[in-house]
Write a protein that holds these residues in place. Structure first.
Motif, short mmCIF file in Angstrom:
data_model
loop_
_atom_site.label_atom_id
_atom_site.label_comp_id
_atom_site.label_asym_id
_atom_site.label_seq_id
_atom_site.Cartn_x
_atom_site.Cartn_y
_atom_site.Cartn_z
N ILE A 158 34.41 27.66 33.60
CA ILE A 158 34.91 27.02 34.83
C ILE A 158 36.18 27.73 35.28
O ILE A 158 36.32 28.11 36.44
CB ILE A 158 35.18 25.52 34.60
N TYR A 159 37.11 27.93 34.34
CA TYR A 159 38.38 28.56 34.70
C TYR A 159 38.20 30.06 34.97
O TYR A 159 38.89 30.62 35.83
CB TYR A 159 39.44 28.28 33.63
N ARG A 160 37.26 30.71 34.29
CA ARG A 160 36.95 32.12 34.57
C ARG A 160 36.44 32.25 36.00
O ARG A 160 36.88 33.12 36.75
CB ARG A 160 35.92 32.64 33.57
N ASN A 161 35.52 31.36 36.39
CA ASN A 161 34.95 31.41 37.74
C ASN A 161 35.99 31.12 38.82
O ASN A 161 35.84 31.56 39.96
CB ASN A 161 33.78 30.43 37.86
N ARG A 162 37.04 30.40 38.49
CA ARG A 162 38.12 30.11 39.43
C ARG A 162 39.18 31.21 39.45
O ARG A 162 40.14 31.13 40.20
CB ARG A 162 38.80 28.79 39.05
N GLY A 163 39.02 32.22 38.58
CA GLY A 163 40.00 33.28 38.49
C GLY A 163 41.29 32.86 37.81
O GLY A 163 42.34 33.46 38.01
N LYS A 164 41.22 31.83 36.98
CA LYS A 164 42.41 31.27 36.32
C LYS A 164 42.45 31.56 34.82
O LYS A 164 43.41 31.19 34.16
CB LYS A 164 42.45 29.75 36.50
N LEU A 165 41.42 32.20 34.26
CA LEU A 165 41.34 32.37 32.81
C LEU A 165 42.03 33.65 32.34
O LEU A 165 41.81 34.73 32.90
CB LEU A 165 39.88 32.39 32.35
N VAL A 166 42.88 33.50 31.33
CA VAL A 166 43.53 34.62 30.65
C VAL A 166 43.07 34.53 29.20
O VAL A 166 43.38 33.57 28.51
CB VAL A 166 45.07 34.50 30.75
N SER A 167 42.31 35.53 28.74
CA SER A 167 41.78 35.53 27.38
C SER A 167 42.60 36.46 26.49
O SER A 167 42.91 37.59 26.88
CB SER A 167 40.33 35.98 27.36
#
Length: 186
Positions: A158-167
């Motif tokens: 969900i957060y990856r698709n929103r451009g909010k994910l930092v792994s």
């Protein structure tokens, strides 16, 4: 800066949340700590949670959401916060989205820490020995990791698709991991 810190148990979320809290001068908020505070201080929310705990039941999402919203509305969160241990499922993501919208405080990033299962098991075994944690039995650890994989790990998409994910890889020197997170946050 408003951050979520996510990852399986034993990956170092609490450690990194504390370091990020110092770096950004914002509170690190653990849902476990919020529950303990409300229970200890016999707040209305704490009394409601206690009723479920006394029956051996999980505190329902609706009450967890209320406790988180109450904490995020406190004065010390005006300049940001780091939320550790929430959201844990898709319903809580929707609730968090709604509360952040109501508070006028959009999420900046979700930081995802990861490590191989054998590393996590070893870390938790060590923590159980050092801290005497009765909830860190091999069976309980396996159950929590399974629950994370089934319910919480899918939220990363969900957060990856929103451009909010930092792994970030959660294995290595604590300071190096922290520097990588800060660099990726910009």
């Amino acid at each position: 800066m408003r951050l979520l810190i996510m990852g399986p148990q034993g990956v170092g979320k609490g450690t990194q949340a504390a370091l990020l809290s110092k770096h950004y001068n914002i509170p690190a908020i653990s849902t476990g700590d919020i529950f303990r505070y409300n229970l200890k201080n016999h707040t209305e929310l704490g009394e409601q949670a206690q009723a479920y705990i006394d029956k051996g039941e999980l505190v329902p999402d609706e009450l967890t959401n209320s406790i988180v919203k109450d904490r995020l509305a406190k004065d010390d969160t005006r300049n940001g916060w780091i939320l550790d241990g929430y959201p844990r499922n898709a319903a809580q993501v929707a609730a968090l989205d709604k509360m952040l919208d109501e508070l006028g405080t959009p999420l900046d990033y979700a930081v995802a820490l990861d490590a191989a299962q054998d590393v996590l098991l070893e870390r938790m075994k060590k923590r159980a020995a050092e801290e005497g944690r009765s909830d860190d039995t091999p069976e309980a650890i396996a159950k929590r990791l399974e629950t994370y994989a089934k319910e919480t790990a899918p939220l990363l998409d969900i957060y990856r698709n929103r451009g909010k994910l930092v792994s970030v890889n959660g294995v290595g020197e604590i300071e190096a991991i922290n520097k990588e997170i800060i660099a990726k946050l910009g």
